[in-house]
Scaffold this active site. Structure first.
Site, short mmCIF file in Angstrom:
data_model
loop_
_atom_site.label_atom_id
_atom_site.label_comp_id
_atom_site.label_asym_id
_atom_site.label_seq_id
_atom_site.Cartn_x
_atom_site.Cartn_y
_atom_site.Cartn_z
N LYS A 9 27.22 -19.03 -23.88
CA LYS A 9 28.12 -20.19 -23.75
C LYS A 9 28.41 -20.54 -22.28
CE LYS A 9 30.35 -19.48 -28.25
NZ LYS A 9 31.64 -19.54 -28.98
N TYR A 49 28.48 -27.39 -34.89
CA TYR A 49 29.66 -26.70 -35.41
C TYR A 49 30.33 -27.47 -36.55
CZ TYR A 49 29.79 -23.08 -31.75
OH TYR A 49 29.53 -22.00 -30.94
N ASN A 112 34.25 -17.30 -25.24
CA ASN A 112 33.92 -15.95 -25.71
C ASN A 112 32.45 -15.58 -25.50
OD1 ASN A 112 32.89 -17.50 -27.78
ND2 ASN A 112 33.79 -16.30 -29.43
N HIS A 115 27.52 -16.98 -28.87
CA HIS A 115 27.56 -17.30 -30.29
C HIS A 115 26.37 -16.63 -30.94
CE1 HIS A 115 27.50 -19.55 -34.08
NE2 HIS A 115 26.20 -19.66 -33.88
N GLU A 126 20.37 -22.94 -37.89
CA GLU A 126 20.71 -23.04 -36.46
C GLU A 126 19.47 -23.02 -35.57
OE1 GLU A 126 25.19 -21.09 -36.75
OE2 GLU A 126 23.68 -20.07 -35.56
P1 CMP Z 1 31.47 -18.96 -32.47
O1 CMP Z 1 30.84 -17.73 -32.98
O2 CMP Z 1 30.69 -19.78 -31.50
O3 CMP Z 1 31.87 -19.90 -33.72
C1 CMP Z 1 32.92 -20.83 -33.64
C2 CMP Z 1 33.76 -20.67 -32.42
O4 CMP Z 1 35.04 -21.26 -32.47
C3 CMP Z 1 34.04 -19.21 -32.19
O5 CMP Z 1 32.85 -18.57 -31.76
C4 CMP Z 1 35.16 -19.27 -31.16
O6 CMP Z 1 34.69 -19.34 -29.82
C5 CMP Z 1 35.85 -20.61 -31.48
N1 CMP Z 1 37.22 -20.41 -31.97
C6 CMP Z 1 38.33 -20.86 -31.38
N2 CMP Z 1 39.41 -20.53 -32.09
C7 CMP Z 1 38.98 -19.83 -33.17
C8 CMP Z 1 39.63 -19.19 -34.28
N3 CMP Z 1 40.97 -19.22 -34.43
N4 CMP Z 1 38.87 -18.56 -35.20
C9 CMP Z 1 37.51 -18.55 -35.08
N5 CMP Z 1 36.84 -19.13 -34.05
C10 CMP Z 1 37.57 -19.76 -33.10
#
Ligand code: CMP
Length: 137
Positions: A9, A49, A112, A115, A126
Protein backbone atom coordinates in the site's frame (compact mmCIF):
# COMPACT_ATOMS: atom_id res chain seq x y z
CA UNK A 1 -0.19 -24.66 -5.98
CA UNK A 2 -2.19 -21.52 -5.21
CA UNK A 3 -1.97 -17.92 -6.36
CA UNK A 4 -3.00 -14.89 -4.32
CA UNK A 5 -2.98 -11.12 -4.82
CA UNK A 6 -0.78 -8.90 -2.69
CA UNK A 7 -0.76 -5.10 -2.64
CA UNK A 8 2.01 -3.08 -1.02
CA UNK A 9 0.00 0.00 0.00
CA UNK A 10 0.96 3.70 -0.39
CA UNK A 11 2.30 4.01 3.20
CA UNK A 12 4.84 1.21 2.71
CA UNK A 13 5.81 2.41 -0.78
CA UNK A 14 6.43 5.94 0.64
CA UNK A 15 8.51 4.50 3.49
CA UNK A 16 10.78 2.69 1.04
CA UNK A 17 10.16 -0.82 2.37
CA UNK A 18 9.03 -2.51 -0.88
CA UNK A 19 12.18 -4.65 -0.92
CA UNK A 20 11.90 -5.61 2.75
CA UNK A 21 8.29 -6.72 2.27
CA UNK A 22 9.07 -8.70 -0.88
CA UNK A 23 11.88 -10.41 1.03
CA UNK A 24 9.32 -11.68 3.57
CA UNK A 25 7.39 -13.35 0.75
CA UNK A 26 10.40 -14.81 -1.08
CA UNK A 27 12.05 -16.02 2.14
CA UNK A 28 8.86 -17.85 3.08
CA UNK A 29 8.23 -19.85 -0.07
CA UNK A 30 6.05 -17.40 -2.01
CA UNK A 31 7.25 -16.81 -5.57
CA UNK A 32 6.45 -13.57 -7.42
CA UNK A 33 4.55 -14.62 -10.54
CA UNK A 34 3.62 -11.04 -11.55
CA UNK A 35 4.40 -7.56 -10.29
CA UNK A 36 3.81 -3.89 -11.22
CA UNK A 37 3.71 -0.44 -9.63
CA UNK A 38 0.52 1.48 -10.30
CA UNK A 39 -1.28 4.66 -9.27
CA UNK A 40 -4.91 3.71 -8.60
CA UNK A 41 -7.65 6.11 -9.66
CA UNK A 42 -10.62 6.70 -7.38
CA UNK A 43 -12.68 4.50 -9.67
CA UNK A 44 -10.07 1.69 -9.53
CA UNK A 45 -9.96 1.72 -5.73
CA UNK A 46 -13.75 1.91 -5.37
CA UNK A 47 -14.20 -1.00 -7.77
CA UNK A 48 -11.46 -3.12 -6.16
CA UNK A 49 -12.92 -2.59 -2.67
CA UNK A 50 -16.59 -2.68 -3.79
CA UNK A 51 -17.39 -5.33 -1.14
CA UNK A 52 -16.70 -2.67 1.53
CA UNK A 53 -18.93 -0.02 -0.15
CA UNK A 54 -21.40 0.15 2.74
CA UNK A 55 -18.76 0.16 5.50
CA UNK A 56 -18.17 3.44 7.36
CA UNK A 57 -14.46 3.42 6.43
CA UNK A 58 -15.02 3.08 2.66
CA UNK A 59 -14.37 6.76 1.82
CA UNK A 60 -11.15 6.85 3.80
CA UNK A 61 -10.04 3.54 2.33
CA UNK A 62 -10.45 4.83 -1.23
CA UNK A 63 -8.75 8.12 -0.34
CA UNK A 64 -5.82 6.30 1.25
CA UNK A 65 -5.38 3.76 -1.54
CA UNK A 66 -5.20 6.58 -4.11
CA UNK A 67 -2.81 8.75 -2.03
CA UNK A 68 0.26 7.38 -3.84
CA UNK A 69 1.46 4.47 -5.95
CA UNK A 70 1.03 0.86 -4.87
CA UNK A 71 2.86 -2.32 -5.88
CA UNK A 72 0.59 -5.18 -6.91
CA UNK A 73 1.83 -8.74 -7.09
CA UNK A 74 0.66 -12.25 -7.75
CA UNK A 75 2.24 -14.53 -5.16
CA UNK A 76 2.42 -18.24 -5.89
CA UNK A 77 3.11 -21.17 -3.62
CA UNK A 78 1.59 -23.92 -1.53
CA UNK A 79 -1.33 -22.53 0.51
CA UNK A 80 -0.41 -19.08 -0.83
CA UNK A 81 -3.62 -17.40 0.37
CA UNK A 82 -3.22 -18.51 4.00
CA UNK A 83 0.59 -18.18 3.97
CA UNK A 84 0.35 -14.58 2.76
CA UNK A 85 -2.22 -13.72 5.44
CA UNK A 86 -0.04 -15.30 8.11
CA UNK A 87 2.97 -13.24 6.97
CA UNK A 88 0.86 -10.03 6.89
CA UNK A 89 -0.58 -10.36 10.40
CA UNK A 90 -3.89 -8.94 11.65
CA UNK A 91 -5.59 -6.08 9.74
CA UNK A 92 -5.07 -3.77 12.68
CA UNK A 93 -1.29 -3.52 13.20
CA UNK A 94 -1.85 -3.05 16.94
CA UNK A 95 -3.22 -6.61 16.98
CA UNK A 96 -0.69 -8.07 14.55
CA UNK A 97 1.64 -10.78 15.92
CA UNK A 98 5.29 -9.77 16.40
CA UNK A 99 7.41 -10.40 13.33
CA UNK A 100 4.54 -10.01 10.87
CA UNK A 101 4.66 -7.42 8.07
CA UNK A 102 1.97 -5.24 9.65
CA UNK A 103 3.55 -5.38 13.11
CA UNK A 104 6.89 -4.31 11.63
CA UNK A 105 5.89 -1.80 8.92
CA UNK A 106 2.30 -0.57 9.49
CA UNK A 107 1.03 2.45 11.42
CA UNK A 108 -2.76 2.13 11.60
CA UNK A 109 -5.74 0.11 10.40
CA UNK A 110 -5.91 2.36 7.31
CA UNK A 111 -2.19 2.65 6.65
CA UNK A 112 -1.60 -1.05 7.20
CA UNK A 113 1.18 -1.64 4.63
CA UNK A 114 -0.28 -4.57 2.72
CA UNK A 115 -3.43 -6.14 1.37
CA UNK A 116 -3.85 -9.86 0.69
CA UNK A 117 -6.74 -11.83 -0.78
CA UNK A 118 -8.87 -13.44 1.94
CA UNK A 119 -9.90 -16.58 0.00
CA UNK A 120 -8.93 -18.52 -3.10
CA UNK A 121 -12.16 -17.42 -4.76
CA UNK A 122 -11.44 -13.73 -4.11
CA UNK A 123 -7.80 -14.20 -5.11
CA UNK A 124 -8.93 -15.22 -8.61
CA UNK A 125 -11.18 -12.15 -8.88
CA UNK A 126 -8.51 -9.78 -7.51
CA UNK A 127 -5.75 -11.17 -9.74
CA UNK A 128 -7.98 -10.78 -12.82
CA UNK A 129 -8.71 -7.18 -11.76
CA UNK A 130 -5.03 -6.22 -12.07
CA UNK A 131 -3.33 -8.68 -14.42
CA UNK A 132 -3.79 -10.09 -17.90
CA UNK A 133 -2.96 -13.80 -18.26
CA UNK A 134 0.24 -13.06 -20.21
CA UNK A 135 1.57 -10.91 -17.32
CA UNK A 136 1.51 -13.87 -14.91
CA UNK A 137 4.57 -16.04 -15.47
P1 CMP B 1 -7.44 -4.62 3.47
O1 CMP B 1 -6.98 -6.00 3.72
O2 CMP B 1 -6.80 -3.89 2.34
O3 CMP B 1 -9.03 -4.64 3.22
C1 CMP B 1 -9.84 -3.52 3.48
C2 CMP B 1 -9.13 -2.45 4.24
O4 CMP B 1 -9.94 -1.50 4.89
C3 CMP B 1 -8.31 -3.07 5.35
O5 CMP B 1 -7.21 -3.76 4.80
C4 CMP B 1 -7.97 -1.85 6.19
O6 CMP B 1 -6.79 -1.19 5.77
C5 CMP B 1 -9.15 -0.89 5.93
N1 CMP B 1 -9.95 -0.67 7.13
C6 CMP B 1 -10.14 0.51 7.74
N2 CMP B 1 -10.94 0.37 8.80
C7 CMP B 1 -11.26 -0.93 8.89
C8 CMP B 1 -12.05 -1.71 9.81
N3 CMP B 1 -12.69 -1.15 10.85
N4 CMP B 1 -12.17 -3.04 9.59
C9 CMP B 1 -11.55 -3.62 8.53
N5 CMP B 1 -10.79 -2.94 7.63
C10 CMP B 1 -10.64 -1.60 7.82
Amino acid sequence: MEQTLSIIKPDAVKKGVIGKIIDRFESNGLRIAAMKKVQLSEQDAAEFYAVHKERPFFGELVEFMTSGPVVVMVLEGENAVAKNRELMGATNPKEAAPGTIRADFAESIDANAVHGSDSLENAKIEIAFFFAKREIV
